[in-house]
Design an enzyme around this catalytic site. Structure first.
Site, short mmCIF file in Angstrom:
data_model
loop_
_atom_site.label_atom_id
_atom_site.label_comp_id
_atom_site.label_asym_id
_atom_site.label_seq_id
_atom_site.Cartn_x
_atom_site.Cartn_y
_atom_site.Cartn_z
N LYS A 151 0.79 -1.34 -0.03
CA LYS A 151 0.03 -0.02 0.02
C LYS A 151 0.93 1.17 -0.03
O LYS A 151 0.85 2.21 -0.84
CB LYS A 151 -1.12 0.05 1.32
CG LYS A 151 -1.76 1.19 1.34
CD LYS A 151 -2.74 1.08 2.45
CE LYS A 151 -3.51 2.36 2.67
NZ LYS A 151 -4.43 2.13 3.82
N GLU A 199 10.52 -4.47 4.53
CA GLU A 199 10.59 -6.06 4.12
C GLU A 199 10.58 -6.14 2.70
O GLU A 199 10.85 -6.81 1.94
CB GLU A 199 9.57 -6.91 4.72
CG GLU A 199 10.07 -7.21 6.34
CD GLU A 199 9.42 -6.05 7.25
OE1 GLU A 199 9.14 -4.89 6.76
OE2 GLU A 199 9.21 -6.25 8.39
N GLY A 214 -4.91 -2.45 5.02
CA GLY A 214 -3.96 -3.34 4.50
C GLY A 214 -4.75 -4.62 4.79
O GLY A 214 -4.78 -5.38 3.88
N ARG A 215 -5.29 -4.80 5.86
CA ARG A 215 -5.70 -6.10 6.32
C ARG A 215 -7.29 -6.26 5.86
O ARG A 215 -7.80 -7.47 6.09
CB ARG A 215 -5.85 -6.39 7.89
CG ARG A 215 -6.44 -5.06 8.77
CD ARG A 215 -6.07 -5.05 9.97
NE ARG A 215 -6.50 -4.09 10.92
CZ ARG A 215 -5.95 -2.76 10.93
NH1 ARG A 215 -4.64 -2.60 10.31
NH2 ARG A 215 -6.64 -1.78 11.73
N GLU A 219 -4.62 -6.87 14.49
CA GLU A 219 -4.38 -5.58 14.22
C GLU A 219 -5.55 -4.58 14.31
O GLU A 219 -5.15 -3.51 14.60
CB GLU A 219 -3.74 -5.63 12.97
CG GLU A 219 -2.57 -4.45 12.67
CD GLU A 219 -1.92 -4.70 11.43
OE1 GLU A 219 -0.85 -4.58 11.33
OE2 GLU A 219 -2.41 -4.77 10.14
#
Ligand code: F6P
Length: 549
Positions: free
Chosen positions: A212, A218, A272-273, A358
């Site tokens: 996003k 990472e 994001g989730r 989260e």
């Protein structure tokens, strides 16, 4: 625009007081008694919607509990909060953002405005671009640098940019192109990248860099490694044929070297989730095709409509969310197990971990007050029946109560002898055993030696939900995910927290950035952490300087 109620923490609501009193009153009740008392209990305590059947009769509740929970939901303005979400209001107050994953599956003619602009046409424009791209890859029109068709797709992303795609790929594997390989690289551990590509031909490999923000350490590190791997094999010009991006950050995508023509966008109002049905699902669409992807969106949509319009008494996500609050906050259960009795759902618990924890692992209410009650429980799980042979022992006889969701399908995707009957027999047996246990009297009747009896008693009264669907289709998967999304929302509204930010992950990222250069500094460079962190850094520095033994 309605105002978001930021005012009252749950524990100061009247409904909370009533539920506390009710809990004391029913404290000694257990499921054996509740079922004996009402032979029709299972008929009352279930709900159906969007292709799911939800049996919640084996919860430690009476019909009175449910009524009080429903009253509390209304007192917390759940109906208005649902409308605020669906209406595009900025209910993610700490980030001042709308929360509109529901717009990702809205039909073309729906109008959902954010800051006055209808977002639905953009959603469909991206979906159409994704479909065209997926078709070109799948039918071999899009070729790699050497003219070979793409056979391998590697999604590089982490968190919501990985867990949704990998879960959906595994869940829908039955519907995937079996002549293509799909890999998912998330961990910064170089092993992840190495093992994902070691048997792949770069000339047939497409990387989807999914992020996003397009800044996540990472993902960007893995993306650079992938670019180098491709460049070494095929040269610089190959990057354009072998890399596409999914992001909200066009500038960063361009800087990385991916033509924005090959970027699939989404928006800051997709968390994001909550993004696996946005362009983040590009790998899913490549794997299962556009039609199946749209069927999945249809399932999400069906559950959205159910959530928005079904009276709370028959509303699956609302009831599930309320039961999570009841068990977690009132009854003190710190965790919830999720056990899909379907091998294809093996990554579903991992996906739910991010979605639930989260979202609802928060200690501040919307107005910043520290909560004085427990919020989101730990979600965890494994597919059944595997879990039965490892950790179910604790659920049956441990000292902690672990409410669980058991998910199953009435029809298998691969009928084979008695496999599926055995699978479902186990699901049902676990739910029954956990609820009703095995008493001393039963064991005595069976002639069990007296010294063994205490060890073999199962106290029961362990709550479970059973969620059943016909078959694991793309639509059912969409519905199941939306069921949990809206349950999470319901829980967050009751707890009065912002389910859509994730400030808690920030501190660790900042400290990692500080520690990173310290690891490679000279052994005597001073450190200013606590004594434990300092000593661990020194140990690593020494090992790094000495090399492997
Ligand atoms: O660090 C947490 C997080 O921000 C998640 O919320 C998110 O899903 C993940 O990182 C990945 O973020 P991005 O898609 O921006 O790379």
């Amino acid at each position: 625009m309605t105002t978001i109620d930021r005012g009252i923490p749950l524990s100061r609501r009247e409904g909370w007081q009533r539920l506390q009193a009710h809990k004391t009153a029913i404290g000694a009740l257990d499921l054996s008694f509740l079922f004996a008392d009402d032979p029709f209990r299972a008929e009352h305590l279930n709900a159906t919607g969007a292709g799911l059947f939800f049996d919640y009769s084996k919860n430690r509740i009476t019909t009175g509990t449910l009524e009080l929970l429903l009253d509390l939901a209304r007192e917390c303005h759940l109906p208005a909060r649902i409308e605020q979400m669906f209406g595009g209001e900025k209910i993610n107050v700490t980030e001042n953002r709308a929360v509109l994953h529901v717009a990702l599956r809205a039909p073309k003619d729906e109008v959902i405005r954010v800051d006055g602009k209808n977002v639905v046409p953009e959603v469909h424009a991206v979906l159409e671009r994704m479909s065209r791209f997926a078709n070109r890859i799948r039918d071999g029109q899009w070729r790699g640098q050497t003219g070979k068709p793409i056979r391998n797709v590697v999604n590089i992303g982490i968190g919501g940019s990985d867990l949704g795609p990998v879960m959906a790929y595994e869940a829908l594997r039955n519907y995937t192109r079996r002549d293509m390989r799909f890999r998912f690289v998330s961990n910064i551990d170089p092993t992840a990248f190495f093992e994902s590509v070691r048997d792949l031909d770069p000339a047939e490999t497409l990387f989807i860099v999914s992020s996003k923000t397009f800044t996540t350490l990472e993902t960007m590190t893995n993306a650079h490694t992938a670019r180098e791997w491709t460049r070494q094999a095929l040269g610089d010009p190959a990057i354009g044929r072998h890399f596409v991006a999914v992001s909200t950050n066009e500038e960063a995508v361009r800087q990385f070297g991916i033509d924005p023509e090959n970027m699939f966008g989404f928006w800051d109002w997709v968390g994001g989730r909550y993004s696996m049905d946005s362009a983040i699902g590009l790998s899913t669409m490549l794997a299962v095709g556009s039609e199946n992807f749209h069927d999945m969106l249809g399932g999400f949509r069906e559950m959205d409509l159910h959530f928005r319009s079904t009276p709370f008494e028959k509303n699956l996500p609302v009831i599930h969310g309320l039961l999570c609050v009841w068990e977690g906050t009132f009854m003190g259960s710190a965790t919830r197990g999720v056990f899909p009795y379907d091998q294809y759902l093996k990554r579903f618990p991992a996906y739910l971990q991010q979605l639930t924890m989260e979202s609802n692992g928060k200690h501040a209410t919307l107005d910043g007050t520290r909560v004085d009650y427990d919020t989101g429980p730990v979600f965890w799980g494994e597919p059944g029946t595997n879990g039965q042979h490892s950790f179910y022992q604790l659920i049956h006889q441990g000292t902690r109560i672990i409410p669980s969701d058991l998910i199953g399908f009435l029809h298998p995707l691969h009928p084979s002898g008695s496999h599926h009957d055995i699978l479902i027999a186990n699901l049902l047996a676990q739910s029954e055993a956990l609820a009703f246990g095995r008493t001393r009297e039963e064991l005595e009747k069976q002639g069990v030696p007296p010294e063994q009896i205490p060890h073999r008693i199962c106290e029961g009264n362990r709550p479970t939900n059973v969620i059943l669907a016909e078959r694991l289709t793309p639509a059912v998967l969409g519905s199941l995910i939306a069921f949990y999304e809206h349950s999470v929302f319901t829980q967050g509204v009751l707890w009065g927290i912002d389910s859509f930010d994730q400030w808690g992950v920030e501190l660790g990222k900042i400290l990692a950035q500080k520690i990173l250069p310290e690891l490679t500094a000279s052994p005597d460079d001073p450190l200013s952490h606590d004594s434990s962190t300092n000593a661990l850094i020194v140990r690593y520095r020494k090992a790094r300087a000495a090399g492997p033994s």
